[in-house]
Design a protein around this motif. Sequence first.
Motif, PDB file in Angstrom:
ATOM      1  N   SER A 187       0.845  -1.195   0.000  1.00 17.17           N
ATOM      2  CA  SER A 187       0.000   0.000   0.000  1.00 17.17           C
ATOM      3  C   SER A 187       0.874   1.235   0.000  1.00 17.17           C
ATOM      4  CB  SER A 187      -0.906   0.008   1.237  1.00 17.17           C
ATOM      5  OG  SER A 187      -0.133   0.000   2.407  1.00 17.17           O
ATOM      6  N   VAL A 188       0.628   2.080  -0.970  1.00 13.12           N
ATOM      7  CA  VAL A 188       1.411   3.314  -1.089  1.00 13.12           C
ATOM      8  C   VAL A 188       0.605   4.459  -0.501  1.00 13.12           C
ATOM      9  CG1 VAL A 188       2.566   4.900  -2.662  1.00 13.12           C
ATOM     10  CG2 VAL A 188       2.513   2.452  -3.166  1.00 13.12           C
ATOM     11  N   ARG A 189       1.143   5.025   0.522  1.00 14.62           N
ATOM     12  CA  ARG A 189       0.460   6.156   1.153  1.00 14.62           C
ATOM     13  C   ARG A 189       0.820   7.457   0.458  1.00 14.62           C
ATOM     14  NH1 ARG A 189       1.022   5.161   7.690  1.00 14.62           N
ATOM     15  NH2 ARG A 189      -0.122   3.167   7.759  1.00 14.62           N
ATOM     16  N   LYS A 190      -0.195   8.187   0.184  1.00 15.97           N
ATOM     17  CA  LYS A 190       0.017   9.483  -0.465  1.00 15.97           C
ATOM     18  C   LYS A 190       0.576  10.467   0.547  1.00 15.97           C
ATOM     19  CE  LYS A 190      -2.287  12.936  -3.333  1.00 15.97           C
ATOM     20  NZ  LYS A 190      -3.581  13.369  -3.921  1.00 15.97           N
ATOM     21  N   LYS A 191       1.690  11.059   0.192  1.00 20.03           N
ATOM     22  CA  LYS A 191       2.337  11.988   1.101  1.00 20.03           C
ATOM     23  C   LYS A 191       1.527  13.273   1.235  1.00 20.03           C
ATOM     24  CE  LYS A 191       7.098  10.446   0.396  1.00 20.03           C
ATOM     25  NZ  LYS A 191       8.470  10.872  -0.008  1.00 20.03           N
ATOM     26  N   GLU A 192       1.410  13.704   2.446  1.00 21.17           N
ATOM     27  CA  GLU A 192       0.723  14.963   2.691  1.00 21.17           C
ATOM     28  C   GLU A 192       1.622  16.117   2.270  1.00 21.17           C
ATOM     29  OE1 GLU A 192      -2.321  15.450   3.705  1.00 21.17           O
ATOM     30  OE2 GLU A 192      -2.713  13.295   3.843  1.00 21.17           O
ATOM     31  N   PRO A 193       1.034  17.192   1.748  1.00 19.63           N
ATOM     32  CA  PRO A 193       1.866  18.346   1.358  1.00 19.63           C
ATOM     33  C   PRO A 193       2.601  18.915   2.558  1.00 19.63           C
ATOM     34  CG  PRO A 193      -0.476  18.914   1.386  1.00 19.63           C
ATOM     35  CD  PRO A 193      -0.405  17.425   1.526  1.00 19.63           C
ATOM     36  N   LEU A 194       3.802  19.361   2.306  1.00 20.81           N
ATOM     37  CA  LEU A 194       4.639  19.899   3.364  1.00 20.81           C
ATOM     38  C   LEU A 194       3.992  21.129   3.976  1.00 20.81           C
ATOM     39  CD1 LEU A 194       7.384  19.793   4.858  1.00 20.81           C
ATOM     40  CD2 LEU A 194       8.283  21.287   3.074  1.00 20.81           C
ATOM     41  N   GLU A 195       3.968  21.146   5.300  1.00 26.13           N
ATOM     42  CA  GLU A 195       3.399  22.286   6.006  1.00 26.13           C
ATOM     43  C   GLU A 195       4.467  23.375   6.126  1.00 26.13           C
ATOM     44  OE1 GLU A 195       0.421  24.467   7.918  1.00 26.13           O
ATOM     45  OE2 GLU A 195       0.337  22.560   6.847  1.00 26.13           O
ATOM     46  N   LEU A 196       4.222  24.491   5.474  1.00 24.11           N
ATOM     47  CA  LEU A 196       5.195  25.583   5.505  1.00 24.11           C
ATOM     48  C   LEU A 196       4.844  26.531   6.648  1.00 24.11           C
ATOM     49  CD1 LEU A 196       5.496  26.361   1.689  1.00 24.11           C
ATOM     50  CD2 LEU A 196       7.104  25.121   3.108  1.00 24.11           C
ATOM     51  N   ARG A 197       5.673  26.546   7.640  1.00 18.75           N
ATOM     52  CA  ARG A 197       5.435  27.444   8.761  1.00 18.75           C
ATOM     53  C   ARG A 197       6.238  28.722   8.564  1.00 18.75           C
ATOM     54  NH1 ARG A 197       9.554  27.390  12.561  1.00 18.75           N
ATOM     55  NH2 ARG A 197      11.222  25.873  12.194  1.00 18.75           N
ATOM     56  N   GLN A 198       5.860  29.741   9.266  1.00 14.61           N
ATOM     57  CA  GLN A 198       6.553  31.015   9.169  1.00 14.61           C
ATOM     58  C   GLN A 198       7.825  30.952  10.007  1.00 14.61           C
ATOM     59  OE1 GLN A 198       4.479  34.600  10.529  1.00 14.61           O
ATOM     60  NE2 GLN A 198       4.987  35.546   8.590  1.00 14.61           N
ATOM     61  N   VAL A 199       8.960  30.970   9.344  1.00 20.00           N
ATOM     62  CA  VAL A 199      10.239  30.839  10.029  1.00 20.00           C
ATOM     63  C   VAL A 199      10.531  32.071  10.877  1.00 20.00           C
ATOM     64  CG1 VAL A 199      12.718  30.525   9.690  1.00 20.00           C
ATOM     65  CG2 VAL A 199      11.100  29.335   8.207  1.00 20.00           C
ATOM     66  N   ILE A 200      10.270  33.235  10.311  1.00 18.50           N
ATOM     67  CA  ILE A 200      10.457  34.500  11.024  1.00 18.50           C
ATOM     68  C   ILE A 200       9.093  35.161  11.175  1.00 18.50           C
ATOM     69  CG2 ILE A 200      11.578  36.764  10.971  1.00 18.50           C
ATOM     70  CD1 ILE A 200      13.756  35.552   9.242  1.00 18.50           C
ATOM     71  N   GLU A 201       8.756  35.543  12.377  1.00 15.18           N
ATOM     72  CA  GLU A 201       7.444  36.124  12.642  1.00 15.18           C
ATOM     73  C   GLU A 201       7.307  37.476  11.955  1.00 15.18           C
ATOM     74  OE1 GLU A 201       3.664  35.838  13.918  1.00 15.18           O
ATOM     75  OE2 GLU A 201       5.238  34.336  14.187  1.00 15.18           O
ATOM     76  N   ARG A 202       6.334  37.579  11.055  1.00 15.94           N
ATOM     77  CA  ARG A 202       6.088  38.831  10.331  1.00 15.94           C
ATOM     78  C   ARG A 202       4.591  39.038  10.220  1.00 15.94           C
ATOM     79  NH1 ARG A 202      10.074  36.732   6.325  1.00 15.94           N
ATOM     80  NH2 ARG A 202      12.064  37.819   6.589  1.00 15.94           N
ATOM     81  N   GLU A 203       3.993  39.537  11.254  1.00 18.19           N
ATOM     82  CA  GLU A 203       2.551  39.748  11.237  1.00 18.19           C
ATOM     83  C   GLU A 203       2.142  40.846  10.264  1.00 18.19           C
ATOM     84  OE1 GLU A 203       1.170  40.508  15.135  1.00 18.19           O
ATOM     85  OE2 GLU A 203       1.709  38.527  15.932  1.00 18.19           O
ATOM     86  N   ASP A 204       3.064  41.764   9.954  1.00 22.35           N
ATOM     87  CA  ASP A 204       2.715  42.909   9.107  1.00 22.35           C
ATOM     88  C   ASP A 204       2.609  42.562   7.631  1.00 22.35           C
ATOM     89  OD1 ASP A 204       5.402  42.352   9.057  1.00 22.35           O
ATOM     90  OD2 ASP A 204       6.044  44.446   8.911  1.00 22.35           O
ATOM     91  N   ILE A 205       2.938  41.316   7.252  1.00 22.75           N
ATOM     92  CA  ILE A 205       2.819  40.945   5.835  1.00 22.75           C
ATOM     93  C   ILE A 205       1.801  39.815   5.652  1.00 22.75           C
ATOM     94  CG2 ILE A 205       5.154  41.689   5.263  1.00 22.75           C
ATOM     95  CD1 ILE A 205       5.996  38.746   5.315  1.00 22.75           C
ATOM     96  N   GLU A 206       0.948  39.605   6.623  1.00 21.45           N
ATOM     97  CA  GLU A 206      -0.056  38.558   6.521  1.00 21.45           C
ATOM     98  C   GLU A 206      -1.181  38.942   5.555  1.00 21.45           C
ATOM     99  OE1 GLU A 206      -0.290  35.232   8.153  1.00 21.45           O
ATOM    100  OE2 GLU A 206       1.779  35.876   7.826  1.00 21.45           O
TER     101      GLU A 206
END
Length: 222
Positions: A13-32
């Motif tokens: 059984s081949v499990r489909k890989k979930e897309p990579l979760e891209l987290r915010q490395v540097i906190e930048r609330e002003d560009i959300e």
Amino acid sequence: MWLFSIKKKDKRSVRKKEPLELRQVIEREDIEKLHDNDDQLRFWLPEECKLALDEVLQCNHSTGARYLRELFVVYLYGEHELQRMRRHSTGLYYTPPPVSDAGGNESSIRYSRVATVDTVPGLGKNIIPVKLFLPNKIKIDLQKLAEKAGIPLSTFVREILISHLLGHTLWQERLRSWSQEEELIGMEWEIDEEEKCTVNVYQSDWEKQGVDRDPEILKYSW
């Protein structure tokens, strides 16, 4: 008689890989939220650079405004941040919730613009003026970097685009095919917020008068 036994292989059984979760490395609330193109950036490009940009847009199936906004986000905040914005529908790709009118009905704001072609009198065919609508935050951050470099914002943006499209080994001076007078006219237009240096012509009128005008001095508005 020879008897052959066939053993069935176990199916994996081949499990489909979930897309990579891209987290915010540097906190930048002003560009959300960079969805509102509430500011404009004026600059001009040498003809070679504009031709290269047009071909890149065709290859990427993109528009000039979208491509440049994404380019500036990568330049200012990094490629990882742009991909995170795409993944999470933030930043450039943020969609504000619908606004309800007085009756409680949801309504969305629609923008329309009359198709016009603007020219800059006296600007030769080797200089292509561009007006880009973009988020104010991006323009402010570009301005800060331009001030650190000690050059005008329009010059800073032009050098970014030349190096991005044509490579860092090609200096701006090697593309200089315009006169000093044309450069001064271009710089005057860049800071002309009241459009005194611009001739506005309806698209239909331009097509009729195209023979009498130089098509190389168009101002591209994105």
